[in-house]
Write a protein that holds these residues in place. Structure first.
Motif, PDB file in Angstrom:
ATOM      1  N   MET A   1      28.061 -26.848  65.735  1.00  0.00           N
ATOM      2  CA  MET A   1      28.312 -26.527  66.908  1.00  0.00           C
ATOM      3  C   MET A   1      28.321 -24.852  67.068  1.00  0.00           C
ATOM      4  O   MET A   1      28.725 -24.101  66.323  1.00  0.00           O
ATOM      5  N   GLN A   2      27.628 -24.314  68.217  1.00  0.00           N
ATOM      6  CA  GLN A   2      27.771 -22.849  68.525  1.00  0.00           C
ATOM      7  C   GLN A   2      28.739 -22.607  69.580  1.00  0.00           C
ATOM      8  O   GLN A   2      28.442 -22.951  70.672  1.00  0.00           O
ATOM      9  N   GLN A   3      29.581 -21.776  69.572  1.00  0.00           N
ATOM     10  CA  GLN A   3      30.381 -21.124  70.379  1.00  0.00           C
ATOM     11  C   GLN A   3      29.913 -19.793  71.129  1.00  0.00           C
ATOM     12  O   GLN A   3      29.284 -18.990  70.267  1.00  0.00           O
ATOM     13  N   SER A   4      30.095 -19.856  72.371  1.00  0.00           N
ATOM     14  CA  SER A   4      29.808 -18.622  73.187  1.00  0.00           C
ATOM     15  C   SER A   4      31.079 -17.855  73.699  1.00  0.00           C
ATOM     16  O   SER A   4      31.996 -18.591  73.776  1.00  0.00           O
ATOM     17  N   ARG A   5      30.887 -16.696  73.850  1.00  0.00           N
ATOM     18  CA  ARG A   5      32.001 -15.922  74.518  1.00  0.00           C
ATOM     19  C   ARG A   5      31.359 -15.294  76.044  1.00  0.00           C
ATOM     20  O   ARG A   5      30.332 -15.254  75.899  1.00  0.00           O
ATOM     21  N   PRO A   6      32.148 -14.892  76.685  1.00  0.00           N
ATOM     22  CA  PRO A   6      31.695 -14.210  77.996  1.00  0.00           C
ATOM     23  C   PRO A   6      30.706 -13.214  77.509  1.00  0.00           C
ATOM     24  O   PRO A   6      30.875 -12.095  76.861  1.00  0.00           O
ATOM     25  N   GLY A   7      29.536 -13.310  78.303  1.00  0.00           N
ATOM     26  CA  GLY A   7      28.458 -12.281  78.327  1.00  0.00           C
ATOM     27  C   GLY A   7      27.443 -12.543  77.336  1.00  0.00           C
ATOM     28  O   GLY A   7      26.346 -12.045  77.188  1.00  0.00           O
ATOM     29  N   ASP A   8      27.606 -13.937  76.570  1.00  0.00           N
ATOM     30  CA  ASP A   8      26.620 -14.137  75.415  1.00  0.00           C
ATOM     31  C   ASP A   8      25.542 -14.640  76.048  1.00  0.00           C
ATOM     32  O   ASP A   8      25.612 -15.148  77.282  1.00  0.00           O
ATOM     33  N   VAL A   9      24.297 -14.548  75.577  1.00  0.00           N
ATOM     34  CA  VAL A   9      23.003 -14.890  75.897  1.00  0.00           C
ATOM     35  C   VAL A   9      22.778 -16.025  74.956  1.00  0.00           C
ATOM     36  O   VAL A   9      22.518 -15.658  73.866  1.00  0.00           O
ATOM     37  N   MET A  10      22.403 -17.028  75.233  1.00  0.00           N
ATOM     38  CA  MET A  10      21.936 -18.214  74.197  1.00  0.00           C
ATOM     39  C   MET A  10      20.395 -18.569  74.359  1.00  0.00           C
ATOM     40  O   MET A  10      19.824 -18.574  75.477  1.00  0.00           O
ATOM     41  N   THR A  11      19.688 -18.718  73.418  1.00  0.00           N
ATOM     42  CA  THR A  11      18.386 -19.078  73.624  1.00  0.00           C
ATOM     43  C   THR A  11      18.180 -20.357  72.792  1.00  0.00           C
ATOM     44  O   THR A  11      18.605 -20.623  71.861  1.00  0.00           O
ATOM     45  N   CYS A  12      17.526 -21.283  73.395  1.00  0.00           N
ATOM     46  CA  CYS A  12      17.300 -22.544  72.852  1.00  0.00           C
ATOM     47  C   CYS A  12      15.611 -22.804  72.976  1.00  0.00           C
ATOM     48  O   CYS A  12      15.180 -22.883  74.048  1.00  0.00           O
ATOM     49  N   PRO A  13      14.787 -22.780  71.828  1.00  0.00           N
ATOM     50  CA  PRO A  13      13.563 -22.864  71.604  1.00  0.00           C
ATOM     51  C   PRO A  13      13.074 -24.398  72.290  1.00  0.00           C
ATOM     52  O   PRO A  13      13.731 -25.136  72.490  1.00  0.00           O
ATOM     53  N   ALA A  14      11.845 -24.299  73.069  1.00  0.00           N
ATOM     54  CA  ALA A  14      11.258 -25.524  73.602  1.00  0.00           C
ATOM     55  C   ALA A  14      11.169 -26.599  72.512  1.00  0.00           C
ATOM     56  O   ALA A  14      10.848 -26.150  71.172  1.00  0.00           O
ATOM     57  N   GLY A  15      11.557 -27.781  72.794  1.00  0.00           N
ATOM     58  CA  GLY A  15      11.516 -29.141  71.778  1.00  0.00           C
ATOM     59  C   GLY A  15      12.901 -29.072  71.061  1.00  0.00           C
ATOM     60  O   GLY A  15      12.830 -30.030  70.249  1.00  0.00           O
ATOM     61  N   ILE A  16      13.832 -28.275  71.146  1.00  0.00           N
ATOM     62  CA  ILE A  16      15.143 -28.445  70.634  1.00  0.00           C
ATOM     63  C   ILE A  16      16.063 -29.237  71.160  1.00  0.00           C
ATOM     64  O   ILE A  16      16.370 -28.909  72.372  1.00  0.00           O
ATOM     65  N   LYS A  17      16.426 -30.347  70.675  1.00  0.00           N
ATOM     66  CA  LYS A  17      17.211 -31.304  71.546  1.00  0.00           C
ATOM     67  C   LYS A  17      18.811 -30.568  71.277  1.00  0.00           C
ATOM     68  O   LYS A  17      19.091 -30.164  70.392  1.00  0.00           O
ATOM     69  N   HIS A  18      19.531 -30.242  72.832  1.00  0.00           N
ATOM     70  CA  HIS A  18      20.815 -29.709  72.536  1.00  0.00           C
ATOM     71  C   HIS A  18      21.596 -30.165  73.709  1.00  0.00           C
ATOM     72  O   HIS A  18      21.129 -30.845  74.639  1.00  0.00           O
ATOM     73  N   TRP A  19      22.793 -29.785  74.012  1.00  0.00           N
ATOM     74  CA  TRP A  19      23.436 -30.040  74.748  1.00  0.00           C
ATOM     75  C   TRP A  19      24.743 -28.847  75.164  1.00  0.00           C
ATOM     76  O   TRP A  19      24.799 -28.026  74.103  1.00  0.00           O
ATOM     77  N   HIS A  20      25.374 -28.690  76.239  1.00  0.00           N
ATOM     78  CA  HIS A  20      26.195 -27.695  76.556  1.00  0.00           C
ATOM     79  C   HIS A  20      27.159 -28.125  77.449  1.00  0.00           C
ATOM     80  O   HIS A  20      27.135 -29.293  78.316  1.00  0.00           O
ATOM     81  N   GLY A  21      28.456 -27.551  77.500  1.00  0.00           N
ATOM     82  CA  GLY A  21      29.596 -27.840  78.471  1.00  0.00           C
ATOM     83  C   GLY A  21      30.598 -26.996  78.164  1.00  0.00           C
ATOM     84  O   GLY A  21      30.655 -26.343  77.272  1.00  0.00           O
ATOM     85  N   ALA A  22      31.574 -26.966  78.953  1.00  0.00           N
ATOM     86  CA  ALA A  22      32.856 -26.423  79.001  1.00  0.00           C
ATOM     87  C   ALA A  22      33.707 -26.917  78.158  1.00  0.00           C
ATOM     88  O   ALA A  22      33.765 -28.064  78.063  1.00  0.00           O
TER      89      ALA A  22
END
Length: 57
Positions: A1-22
């Motif tokens: 799991m990768q956590q993010s903080r306010p202002g972070d920019v996340m990059t997910c390359p094409a073809g990478i299965k991922h999910w996101h949520g609060a």
């Protein structure tokens, strides 16, 4: 799991299965910039269950 903080920019390359949520006490804004391949810009995968979501925290 990768956590993010306010202002972070996340990059997910094409073809990478991922999910996101609060988190249970935090909101999340999702803004995606994407291209189009063969007439589609996204392949939606299966929904994450509540059980899966809570294990990942």
């Amino acid at each position: 799991m990768q956590q993010s903080r306010p202002g972070d920019v996340m990059t997910c390359p094409a073809g990478i299965k991922h999910w996101h949520g609060a988190g249970p006490t935090m909101a999340m804004t999702h803004l995606a910039v994407t291209g189009v391949l063969d007439g589609s810009n996204v392949e939606w995968m299966e929904q994450v269950s509540d059980e899966q979501y809570h294990v990942a925290q």
